[in-house]
Motif scaffolding. Sequence first.
Motif, PDB file in Angstrom:
ATOM      1  N   PRO A 293       0.821  -1.391   0.124  1.00 19.99           N
ATOM      2  CA  PRO A 293       0.017  -0.017   0.005  1.00 19.99           C
ATOM      3  C   PRO A 293       0.837   1.167   0.149  1.00 19.99           C
ATOM      4  O   PRO A 293       0.429   2.153  -0.469  1.00 19.99           O
ATOM      5  CB  PRO A 293      -0.718  -0.087   1.168  1.00 19.99           C
ATOM      6  CG  PRO A 293      -1.058  -1.727   1.413  1.00 19.99           C
ATOM      7  CD  PRO A 293       0.458  -2.255   1.086  1.00 19.99           C
ATOM      8  N   HIS A 294       1.949   1.110   0.478  1.00 21.40           N
ATOM      9  CA  HIS A 294       2.838   2.623   0.748  1.00 21.40           C
ATOM     10  C   HIS A 294       3.282   2.998  -0.762  1.00 21.40           C
ATOM     11  O   HIS A 294       3.474   4.079  -0.983  1.00 21.40           O
ATOM     12  CB  HIS A 294       4.117   2.193   1.436  1.00 21.40           C
ATOM     13  CG  HIS A 294       5.167   3.201   1.647  1.00 21.40           C
ATOM     14  ND1 HIS A 294       4.877   4.316   2.447  1.00 21.40           N
ATOM     15  CD2 HIS A 294       6.269   3.350   0.745  1.00 21.40           C
ATOM     16  CE1 HIS A 294       5.919   5.164   2.148  1.00 21.40           C
ATOM     17  NE2 HIS A 294       6.723   4.731   1.337  1.00 21.40           N
ATOM     18  N   PHE A 295       3.171   1.947  -1.737  1.00 22.32           N
ATOM     19  CA  PHE A 295       3.640   2.280  -3.043  1.00 22.32           C
ATOM     20  C   PHE A 295       2.237   2.561  -4.009  1.00 22.32           C
ATOM     21  O   PHE A 295       2.708   2.621  -5.083  1.00 22.32           O
ATOM     22  CB  PHE A 295       4.598   1.412  -3.640  1.00 22.32           C
ATOM     23  CG  PHE A 295       5.926   1.248  -3.232  1.00 22.32           C
ATOM     24  CD1 PHE A 295       6.705   2.371  -3.124  1.00 22.32           C
ATOM     25  CD2 PHE A 295       6.567   0.317  -2.464  1.00 22.32           C
ATOM     26  CE1 PHE A 295       7.944   2.594  -2.617  1.00 22.32           C
ATOM     27  CE2 PHE A 295       7.723   0.296  -2.010  1.00 22.32           C
ATOM     28  CZ  PHE A 295       8.530   1.503  -2.104  1.00 22.32           C
ATOM     29  N   ASP A 296       1.108   2.684  -3.369  1.00 24.66           N
ATOM     30  CA  ASP A 296       0.062   3.068  -4.280  1.00 24.66           C
ATOM     31  C   ASP A 296       0.218   4.156  -4.921  1.00 24.66           C
ATOM     32  O   ASP A 296       0.394   5.280  -4.289  1.00 24.66           O
ATOM     33  CB  ASP A 296      -1.348   3.035  -3.189  1.00 24.66           C
ATOM     34  CG  ASP A 296      -1.832   1.328  -3.092  1.00 24.66           C
ATOM     35  OD1 ASP A 296      -1.041   0.330  -3.304  1.00 24.66           O
ATOM     36  OD2 ASP A 296      -2.731   1.285  -2.100  1.00 24.66           O
ATOM     37  N   GLY A 297      -0.145   4.023  -6.438  1.00 23.09           N
ATOM     38  CA  GLY A 297       0.139   5.264  -7.166  1.00 23.09           C
ATOM     39  C   GLY A 297       1.718   5.759  -7.491  1.00 23.09           C
ATOM     40  O   GLY A 297       1.907   6.885  -8.028  1.00 23.09           O
ATOM     41  N   TYR A 298       2.416   5.137  -6.909  1.00 20.00           N
ATOM     42  CA  TYR A 298       3.939   5.465  -7.205  1.00 20.00           C
ATOM     43  C   TYR A 298       4.621   4.405  -8.222  1.00 20.00           C
ATOM     44  O   TYR A 298       4.185   3.272  -8.244  1.00 20.00           O
ATOM     45  CB  TYR A 298       4.801   5.451  -5.704  1.00 20.00           C
ATOM     46  CG  TYR A 298       6.196   5.888  -5.909  1.00 20.00           C
ATOM     47  CD1 TYR A 298       6.386   7.284  -5.805  1.00 20.00           C
ATOM     48  CD2 TYR A 298       7.063   4.790  -5.775  1.00 20.00           C
ATOM     49  CE1 TYR A 298       7.756   7.791  -6.067  1.00 20.00           C
ATOM     50  CE2 TYR A 298       8.457   5.460  -6.135  1.00 20.00           C
ATOM     51  CZ  TYR A 298       8.562   6.674  -6.044  1.00 20.00           C
ATOM     52  OH  TYR A 298      10.024   7.190  -5.859  1.00 20.00           O
ATOM     53  N   PRO A 299       5.254   5.031  -9.175  1.00 13.76           N
ATOM     54  CA  PRO A 299       5.906   3.987 -10.201  1.00 13.76           C
ATOM     55  C   PRO A 299       6.985   3.309  -9.643  1.00 13.76           C
ATOM     56  O   PRO A 299       8.361   3.835  -9.954  1.00 13.76           O
ATOM     57  CB  PRO A 299       6.156   5.029 -11.229  1.00 13.76           C
ATOM     58  CG  PRO A 299       6.583   6.338 -10.474  1.00 13.76           C
ATOM     59  CD  PRO A 299       5.584   6.462  -9.411  1.00 13.76           C
ATOM     60  N   ALA A 300       6.957   2.412  -8.855  1.00 16.42           N
ATOM     61  CA  ALA A 300       7.949   1.546  -8.351  1.00 16.42           C
ATOM     62  C   ALA A 300       7.499   0.061  -7.907  1.00 16.42           C
ATOM     63  O   ALA A 300       6.153   0.102  -7.555  1.00 16.42           O
ATOM     64  CB  ALA A 300       8.408   2.297  -6.994  1.00 16.42           C
ATOM     65  N   VAL A 301       8.181  -0.791  -8.372  1.00 14.90           N
ATOM     66  CA  VAL A 301       7.521  -2.198  -7.759  1.00 14.90           C
ATOM     67  C   VAL A 301       8.747  -2.914  -6.875  1.00 14.90           C
ATOM     68  O   VAL A 301       9.852  -2.366  -6.917  1.00 14.90           O
ATOM     69  CB  VAL A 301       7.431  -2.949  -9.137  1.00 14.90           C
ATOM     70  CG1 VAL A 301       8.815  -3.339  -9.658  1.00 14.90           C
ATOM     71  CG2 VAL A 301       6.720  -4.222  -9.001  1.00 14.90           C
TER      72      VAL A 301
END
Length: 133
Positions: free
Chosen positions: A84-92
Amino acid sequence: MATLDDVRRLAESLPEVTSKLSWGHEMWRVRDKSFVWERPLRKTDLAALGDAAPEGEILGVRVADEGEKQALIASEPDIYFTIPHFDGYPAVLVRLAAVEEDELEEIVTEAWLLRAPKRLAQQFLAERELGQA
């Protein structure tokens, strides 16, 4: 099975890469733009993932956009995931124990190409193509 040592070797072989510690974990940057970083799971991440939380070393990797992120996760969910911390952020996130070294090299290089200045990226690609000819 890849390790952070493999990430370090691959990232630092790319032009103009520096590393620094961020929150006590290693991060690799090109001209002050991060492209890959060590990303251990935090308590909130573990709670969100539940039984699906992987063990071992985790790498954060910049991707082009949310579409690429979702495509990677859908194509190889044993390797790629998100929190969830990376929701909407371009990282995997990448399970290093599950990724082969050639694929790791590809994702590290692609992340570098996304963050490197265009002229530097073009020069790198041109030199790499000459080396393959």
